[in-house]
Design an enzyme around this catalytic site. Structure first.
Site, short mmCIF file in Angstrom:
data_model
loop_
_atom_site.label_atom_id
_atom_site.label_comp_id
_atom_site.label_asym_id
_atom_site.label_seq_id
_atom_site.Cartn_x
_atom_site.Cartn_y
_atom_site.Cartn_z
N CYS A 78 0.98 -16.81 0.33
CA CYS A 78 2.05 -17.42 1.16
C CYS A 78 2.05 -18.05 2.43
CB CYS A 78 3.16 -16.20 1.11
SG CYS A 78 3.57 -15.35 -0.29
N HIS B 112 9.16 -16.65 6.35
CA HIS B 112 8.69 -16.68 5.09
C HIS B 112 10.02 -15.91 4.38
CE1 HIS B 112 6.77 -16.21 1.25
NE2 HIS B 112 6.40 -15.01 1.33
N ASN C 147 11.08 -15.99 -3.35
CA ASN C 147 9.79 -16.00 -2.94
C ASN C 147 9.17 -17.17 -3.58
OD1 ASN C 147 7.36 -15.97 -1.66
ND2 ASN C 147 7.22 -13.65 -1.97
O1 UT7 Z 1 5.39 -12.82 -0.14
C1 UT7 Z 1 4.79 -11.78 0.20
C2 UT7 Z 1 4.24 -10.79 -0.35
N1 UT7 Z 1 5.60 -10.10 -1.14
C3 UT7 Z 1 6.23 -9.36 -0.47
O2 UT7 Z 1 6.47 -9.27 0.53
C4 UT7 Z 1 7.34 -8.32 -1.24
C5 UT7 Z 1 7.19 -7.09 -0.69
N2 UT7 Z 1 8.00 -5.90 -1.19
C6 UT7 Z 1 9.02 -5.79 -1.52
O3 UT7 Z 1 9.92 -6.92 -1.39
C7 UT7 Z 1 9.63 -4.61 -1.98
O4 UT7 Z 1 9.08 -3.71 -2.19
C8 UT7 Z 1 10.35 -4.83 -3.70
C9 UT7 Z 1 11.60 -5.89 -3.81
C10 UT7 Z 1 9.10 -5.42 -4.60
C11 UT7 Z 1 10.71 -3.57 -4.17
O5 UT7 Z 1 11.65 -2.86 -3.43
P1 UT7 Z 1 11.56 -1.42 -2.83
O6 UT7 Z 1 12.68 -0.99 -2.20
O7 UT7 Z 1 10.16 -1.19 -2.28
O8 UT7 Z 1 11.30 -0.75 -4.50
P2 UT7 Z 1 10.35 0.29 -4.83
O9 UT7 Z 1 9.17 -0.43 -5.35
O10 UT7 Z 1 10.33 1.55 -4.04
O11 UT7 Z 1 11.23 1.02 -6.33
C12 UT7 Z 1 12.55 1.62 -6.03
C13 UT7 Z 1 12.83 1.94 -7.36
C14 UT7 Z 1 11.94 2.46 -8.31
O12 UT7 Z 1 12.53 3.29 -9.25
P3 UT7 Z 1 12.41 4.85 -9.02
O13 UT7 Z 1 11.13 5.16 -9.25
O14 UT7 Z 1 13.09 5.20 -7.84
O15 UT7 Z 1 13.21 5.45 -10.09
C15 UT7 Z 1 11.69 1.12 -9.35
O16 UT7 Z 1 11.08 1.36 -10.68
O17 UT7 Z 1 13.52 0.68 -8.06
C16 UT7 Z 1 12.86 0.45 -9.28
N3 UT7 Z 1 12.80 -0.93 -9.41
C17 UT7 Z 1 13.67 -1.75 -9.91
N4 UT7 Z 1 15.03 -1.22 -10.61
C18 UT7 Z 1 15.65 -2.44 -10.87
C19 UT7 Z 1 11.66 -1.76 -9.35
N5 UT7 Z 1 12.09 -3.00 -9.44
C20 UT7 Z 1 13.27 -3.05 -9.99
C21 UT7 Z 1 14.24 -3.98 -10.54
N6 UT7 Z 1 15.46 -3.61 -10.80
N7 UT7 Z 1 13.77 -5.50 -10.58
#
Ligand code: UT7
Length: 331
Positions: free
Chosen positions: A116, A258, A288
């Site tokens: 990125c 970003h 992104n």
């Molecule tokens: O470009 C630079 C690199 N990238 C980034 O900077 C991205 C950094 N990370 C993030 O933006 C976030 O961590 C995400 C958007 C990827 C995920 O958000 P989060 O709030 O950290 O969610 P999580 O991974 O902790 O997941 C929370 C819940 C999980 O379910 P349980 O285990 O709580 O039942 C996931 O399975 O959300 C679930 N989940 C989804 N639910 C619906 C994960 N992806 C999805 C989805 N739709 N697309």
């Protein structure tokens, strides 16, 4: 006395594919919802390349606009530096393909693999080359076709990414009144590489049926860990760029971060003391786009009339590697 030239952004252009993938499209394909995507990321839609769009072709469209704005032609370029995580081919560099498309035979062309922060890393290298008197004009591009390395069956990553390109001409000036790049800061931490990476397709695991079967040619990400590291690193990067520029956080007129996640942007802005009305956000439209992200947001800020000559702009980014960086620019 020999005066070191000052590097300045003299032209900016962007290009995105016409294809749009909305949250509703992802709802239809995956176990996800518009509400979850908007609340957790801020994304509503992203651009999705078709087979006719290549990283080089999107970069060419963006570069033509940037060159026109800078008032120069392709033969005036001494360098073409292209930040990308999705080169069109593994050999040669996409920058060389872009050079051929532009007809810029006076330039040295190479890619920068910094995920990125690819555009900001390229900007930093260009600034150094200009300060060293190696070139008068360098084309700095951030361009991605992330749709080709996104696993469309993995809801935790698929909904995040999009395609696009941004090109900037960086030119040497000898009069500070023209503004310029006041500071740059880049850092990496390779110990954390496996939190965001593509395991297959490189020379340790070359393409094979096995690589395709286990889908290891797609990006894998430990989202929560990356999130925390991103806020930490981007906050540090903001402080560094501001300090190196010899300005105060209150002096910054606009922050162009970003666009990975609205919550990362908000947390970074808060730590840096930037109110959100001074922060450029367009993640809702593009998701992104990795190395294209800052130039796409920068371009939108200009089009929305948010930039005036003399303003101080803070650029900040983070990505796989991990890599991160920042810059303060007087517009
Ligand atoms: O470009 C630079 C690199 N990238 C980034 O900077 C991205 C950094 N990370 C993030 O933006 C976030 O961590 C995400 C958007 C990827 C995920 O958000 P989060 O709030 O950290 O969610 P999580 O991974 O902790 O997941 C929370 C819940 C999980 O379910 P349980 O285990 O709580 O039942 C996931 O399975 O959300 C679930 N989940 C989804 N639910 C619906 C994960 N992806 C999805 C989805 N739709 N697309």
């Amino acid at each position: 006395m020999i005066q070191r030239p000052i590097a300045r952004i003299s032209g900016l252009g962007v290009a995105v594919p016409s294809g749009i993938r909305t949250n509703a499209d992802w709802e239809a394909a995956l176990d996800t919802s518009d509400q979850w995507i908007v609340e957790r990321t801020g994304i509503r839609e992203r651009r999705w390349a078709g087979p006719e769009d290549t990283v080089a072709s999107l970069s060419k469209t963006a570069a033509d606009l940037a060159l026109e704005q800078a008032g120069i032609g392709p033969m005036d370029l001494g360098g073409i530096i292209l930040g990308t995580a999705t080169p069109d081919r593994l050999l040669p560099s996409t920058a060389c393909d872009l050079q051929a498309l532009l007809g810029a035979e006076n330039a040295a062309a190479f890619d920068i693999a910094a995920a990125c922060p690819g555009w900001l890393y390229s900007l930093t290298v260009a600034e150094g080359l200009i300060a060293a008197g190696q070139a008068e004009h360098i084309l700095v591009v951030g361009a991605e076709k992330l749709s080709t390395i996104t696993d469309e069956t993995d809801r935790s990553t698929a909904i995040l990414f999009g395609d696009g390109a941004g090109a900037t001409v960086i030119s040497a000036y000898r009069n500070e009144a023209n503004g310029g790049i006041l500071s740059t800061f880049i850092r990496s931490d390779g110990r954390l590489a496996s939190l965001l990476y593509r395991p297959g397709g490189g020379s340790t695991r070359p393409f094979s049926q096995e690589v395709l079967d286990d889908r290891s040619h797609f990006m894998k990400m430990a989202g929560r860990e990356v999130f925390k590291a991103a806020v930490r690193a981007m906050t540090q990067a903001c402080d560094e760029a501001i300090q190196r520029a010899g300005v105060a956080a209150e002096d910054i007129d606009l922050m162009v971060p970003h666009q990975a996640n609205i919550r990362i942007i908000e947390a970074t802005a808060k730590h840096t003391g930037m109110p959100m009305d001074k922060v450029m956000v367009n993640i809702d439209r593009f998701g992104n786009t990795s190395a294209a992200s800052i130039p796409l947001a920068f371009d939108q800020a200009i089009n929305e009339g948010r930039l005036e000559r003399g303003m101080l702009i803070l650029l900040v980014t983070f990505g796989a590697g991990f890599t991160w960086g920042s810059s303060v620019v007087r517009w």
